[in-house]
Each structure stands twice: as C-alpha cells, then as structure tokens.
Design an enzyme around this catalytic site. Structure first.
Site, PDB file in Angstrom:
ATOM      1  N   GLU A 182      30.471  15.940   8.687  1.00  0.00           N
ATOM      2  CA  GLU A 182      29.296  15.227   8.425  1.00  0.00           C
ATOM      3  C   GLU A 182      29.987  13.632   7.906  1.00  0.00           C
ATOM      4  O   GLU A 182      29.403  12.655   8.528  1.00  0.00           O
ATOM      5  CB  GLU A 182      28.329  15.350   7.167  1.00  0.00           C
ATOM      6  CG  GLU A 182      27.517  16.671   7.390  1.00  0.00           C
ATOM      7  CD  GLU A 182      26.823  16.886   6.334  1.00  0.00           C
ATOM      8  OE1 GLU A 182      25.662  17.661   6.593  1.00  0.00           O
ATOM      9  OE2 GLU A 182      27.319  16.812   5.138  1.00  0.00           O
TER      10      GLU A 182
ATOM     11  N   GLY B 130      21.437  20.836   7.461  1.00  0.00           N
ATOM     12  CA  GLY B 130      20.620  21.022   6.211  1.00  0.00           C
ATOM     13  C   GLY B 130      19.096  21.436   6.616  1.00  0.00           C
ATOM     14  O   GLY B 130      18.811  21.164   7.742  1.00  0.00           O
ATOM     15  N   SER B 131      18.403  21.854   5.416  1.00  0.00           N
ATOM     16  CA  SER B 131      16.944  22.230   5.872  1.00  0.00           C
ATOM     17  C   SER B 131      16.088  20.951   6.171  1.00  0.00           C
ATOM     18  O   SER B 131      15.181  21.042   6.911  1.00  0.00           O
ATOM     19  CB  SER B 131      16.299  22.670   4.557  1.00  0.00           C
ATOM     20  OG  SER B 131      16.490  22.061   3.362  1.00  0.00           O
TER      21      SER B 131
ATOM     22  N   LYS C 254      27.020  14.679  -0.716  1.00  0.00           N
ATOM     23  CA  LYS C 254      26.427  15.461   0.341  1.00  0.00           C
ATOM     24  C   LYS C 254      27.505  16.962   0.395  1.00  0.00           C
ATOM     25  O   LYS C 254      28.532  16.685  -0.388  1.00  0.00           O
ATOM     26  CB  LYS C 254      26.565  14.716   1.614  1.00  0.00           C
ATOM     27  CG  LYS C 254      25.560  13.589   2.073  1.00  0.00           C
ATOM     28  CD  LYS C 254      25.611  13.016   3.162  1.00  0.00           C
ATOM     29  CE  LYS C 254      25.834  14.001   4.514  1.00  0.00           C
ATOM     30  NZ  LYS C 254      24.760  14.864   4.559  1.00  0.00           N
TER      31      LYS C 254
ATOM     32  N   LYS D  31      15.869  13.558  -4.805  1.00  0.00           N
ATOM     33  CA  LYS D  31      17.220  13.321  -4.615  1.00  0.00           C
ATOM     34  C   LYS D  31      17.694  11.768  -4.973  1.00  0.00           C
ATOM     35  O   LYS D  31      18.626  11.549  -4.690  1.00  0.00           O
ATOM     36  CB  LYS D  31      17.594  13.610  -3.265  1.00  0.00           C
ATOM     37  CG  LYS D  31      17.512  15.044  -2.814  1.00  0.00           C
ATOM     38  CD  LYS D  31      17.872  15.714  -1.604  1.00  0.00           C
ATOM     39  CE  LYS D  31      18.003  16.896  -1.370  1.00  0.00           C
ATOM     40  NZ  LYS D  31      18.074  17.314  -0.010  1.00  0.00           N
TER      41      LYS D  31
ATOM     42  N   ALA E 252      20.819  14.571   2.446  1.00  0.00           N
ATOM     43  CA  ALA E 252      21.762  14.321   1.414  1.00  0.00           C
ATOM     44  C   ALA E 252      21.157  15.097   0.100  1.00  0.00           C
ATOM     45  O   ALA E 252      20.404  15.437   0.049  1.00  0.00           O
ATOM     46  CB  ALA E 252      21.679  12.816   0.905  1.00  0.00           C
ATOM     47  N   ASP E 253      22.441  15.306  -0.721  1.00  0.00           N
ATOM     48  CA  ASP E 253      22.013  15.972  -1.953  1.00  0.00           C
ATOM     49  C   ASP E 253      21.448  14.954  -3.475  1.00  0.00           C
ATOM     50  O   ASP E 253      20.670  15.170  -3.991  1.00  0.00           O
ATOM     51  CB  ASP E 253      23.175  16.763  -2.642  1.00  0.00           C
ATOM     52  CG  ASP E 253      23.591  17.879  -1.397  1.00  0.00           C
ATOM     53  OD1 ASP E 253      22.715  18.705  -1.058  1.00  0.00           O
ATOM     54  OD2 ASP E 253      24.467  18.037  -1.009  1.00  0.00           O
TER      55      ASP E 253
HETATM   56  C1  A5P Z   1      25.168  19.684   4.357  1.00  0.00           C
HETATM   57  O1  A5P Z   1      26.257  19.985   3.959  1.00  0.00           O
HETATM   58  C2  A5P Z   1      24.432  18.906   3.390  1.00  0.00           C
HETATM   59  O2  A5P Z   1      25.098  17.387   3.238  1.00  0.00           O
HETATM   60  C3  A5P Z   1      22.954  18.575   3.489  1.00  0.00           C
HETATM   61  O3  A5P Z   1      22.922  17.521   4.291  1.00  0.00           O
HETATM   62  C4  A5P Z   1      22.530  18.324   2.243  1.00  0.00           C
HETATM   63  O4  A5P Z   1      22.979  19.274   1.343  1.00  0.00           O
HETATM   64  C5  A5P Z   1      21.106  18.459   2.191  1.00  0.00           C
HETATM   65  O5  A5P Z   1      20.493  19.785   2.465  1.00  0.00           O
HETATM   66  P1  A5P Z   1      18.971  19.903   2.427  1.00  0.00           P
HETATM   67  O6  A5P Z   1      18.520  18.984   3.490  1.00  0.00           O
HETATM   68  O7  A5P Z   1      19.005  21.351   2.802  1.00  0.00           O
HETATM   69  O8  A5P Z   1      18.608  19.650   1.154  1.00  0.00           O
END
Ligand code: A5P
Length: 234
Positions: free
Chosen positions: A105, A29-30, A96, A123, A85-86
């Site tokens: 993951e 993720g970012s 996630k 979040k 994480a989301d």
């Molecule tokens: C990836 O599948 C996800 O679990 C990411 O870790 C989660 O979506 C967080 O993403 P960002 O860091 O891009 O917000």
C-alpha cells in the site's frame, strides 16, 4: 448507522473521483471491497481504467469482478489510489495495515499522483494510537527485531493466524505495536524505519490528499490543502 454502511457510503462516493482512462491503485480491506464492486459496475457501463493492486486479496476480488489487474512495474505512475485506513488524525497522518498490506500500500501510494482514503466515522481521531500500529519486518532475526521494539516499550505483539506467524504478501512478518498516543508520527516512523529488520511501518505521514468519510447517512470529503485543510459537507 453501522460502520459497514458508513464504509459503503464512503467507498461508493470515492468512485466518483475516477475518470475515464485513469490508472487506478486499488487499496486493500473491507471498505475497498465496496469500492471495487462499484468500480466493476462502472466498468461494465463503459468506464475504461487500468488497475494496479496492493494485495493478493484485492487482485483476486478485482479479477473475479472482471477487472484486469496490471503489475505495478507495468505502469509509470498511478493517477489515483483509493485505499482504506485504520485511523486518520487531524493532520492527515494515518495508521494503515490492519489488513496486513501496508508495504505494498505504501509503495503504491508513493507512486500515485493523488491518494484518497475511504473510512467510516470511527476512524477519524484527534491523535493516532488507539489502533495497533503494524510494522512489517523481515523473517531473518525476527525475534531480535521484536526484542528491540520491546526494549523501546512499544508493547509489540507478533500478528498470528491459525497459531502461526502471519506472513505478508511480501513474505515478511508483522508486529503490532501499542505505543499509546502517537504525538509525533513522523518522528516515530523515522525511528522505527531505522531499526535493522524493519521493512516498513503502518504510519502513513504526508500521503493522503483526500479523506472520504461516511458519517451517519452522509459523506464528508476532507481535502488536504497545501496551506490549510478544508472541510466540505456534501
Ligand atoms: C490493509 O492493510 C489496511 O491498510 C486497510 O486499508 C485498513 O486496515 C482498513 O481496513 P478496512 O477497510 O477493512 O477497515
């Protein structure tokens, strides 16, 4: 302070958890991208680690920055995994999979001695469920799995990219659910995993040990203790 800056603050702080010689799980993720960039700098300044990745995207980024990535089956266990994480609730349950990497993951997290999540302040939630809950399903019988989720009033939507169903690194489809507030994530996770065709869900219960959150200009480290949770501002 925008969420990107908060992500960067949390991500760079989390690199301090990495010690010389550790086997490290790299999330996806970012936010994780910021962490990997910082880690690459530390490696250039002589930090030695062994890295395992949770996705093709992460592997590509790590390799492009000179970090050697090992196959998960080449390591016995992982010392520390740092992932994004989301959503994270007050009981350290999380959603996630926004980036589509939830299955790998979860596997990496399950063989990690310690799991750290890096997030921006948006979040941190009281109850999970605003962010769509991803569920990874096998391609075979996908429409039937979808119907079952619909019958349960979970408001499923196939994730798509370029008008085609999104395919994960594990060669599965993703369905995003909108179940409303998730009062009992453990129960919902169990129920979803019992549906034939479901490979894994984006509900991560009892997984994370430490949440590192960027909040404005500061970073909050929230540790899950066995008896009770402890909040410390740094
Ligand atoms: C990836 O599948 C996800 O679990 C990411 O870790 C989660 O979506 C967080 O993403 P960002 O860091 O891009 O917000």
């Amino acid at each position: 302070m925008n969420s990107l800056k908060e992500k960067q603050l949390a991500a760079e702080k989390a690199v301090d958890f990495i010690e010389d010689g550790m086997i490290i799980g790299l999330g996806t993720g970012s936010t994780v991208s910021f962490m990997i960039k910082k880690l690459a700098e530390r490696i250039k300044s002589r930090l030695r680690i062994t890295a395992v990745s949770t996705s093709t995207n992460t592997t590509k980024l790590a390799i492009s920055l000179g970090i050697k990535v090992f196959n998960i089956d080449e390591v016995k266990e992982i010392d520390l995994t740092i992932d994004g994480a989301d959503e994270v609730d007050e009981n350290f349950n999380g959603i996630k999979g926004g980036g589509g990497a939830l299955l790998f993951e979860k596997i990496v997290a399950s063989v990690s001695k310690k799991n750290v999540w890096i997030v921006d302040s948006s979040k941190l939630v009281k109850t999970l469920g605003k962010f769509p809950l991803p569920v990874e399903i096998v391609q075979y019988g996908a429409e039937h799995t979808f119907s079952e989720l619909k019958k349960r009033e979970l408001n499923p939507i196939f994730r798509t990219t370029n008008n085609k169903k999104f395919v994960t690194d594990g060669n599965h489809y993703l369905i995003d659910l909108n179940p409303g507030p998730i009062e009992n994530p453990v129960k919902l996770n169990r129920e979803l995993n019992e549906i034939p065709g479901v490979v894994e869900t984006g509900l991560f219960c009892n997984v994370v040990d430490v949440v590192v959150a960027g909040i404005g200009e500061s970073v909050k480290i929230i540790e899950q203790k066995k008896e009770r949770s402890n909040l410390s501002q740094i």
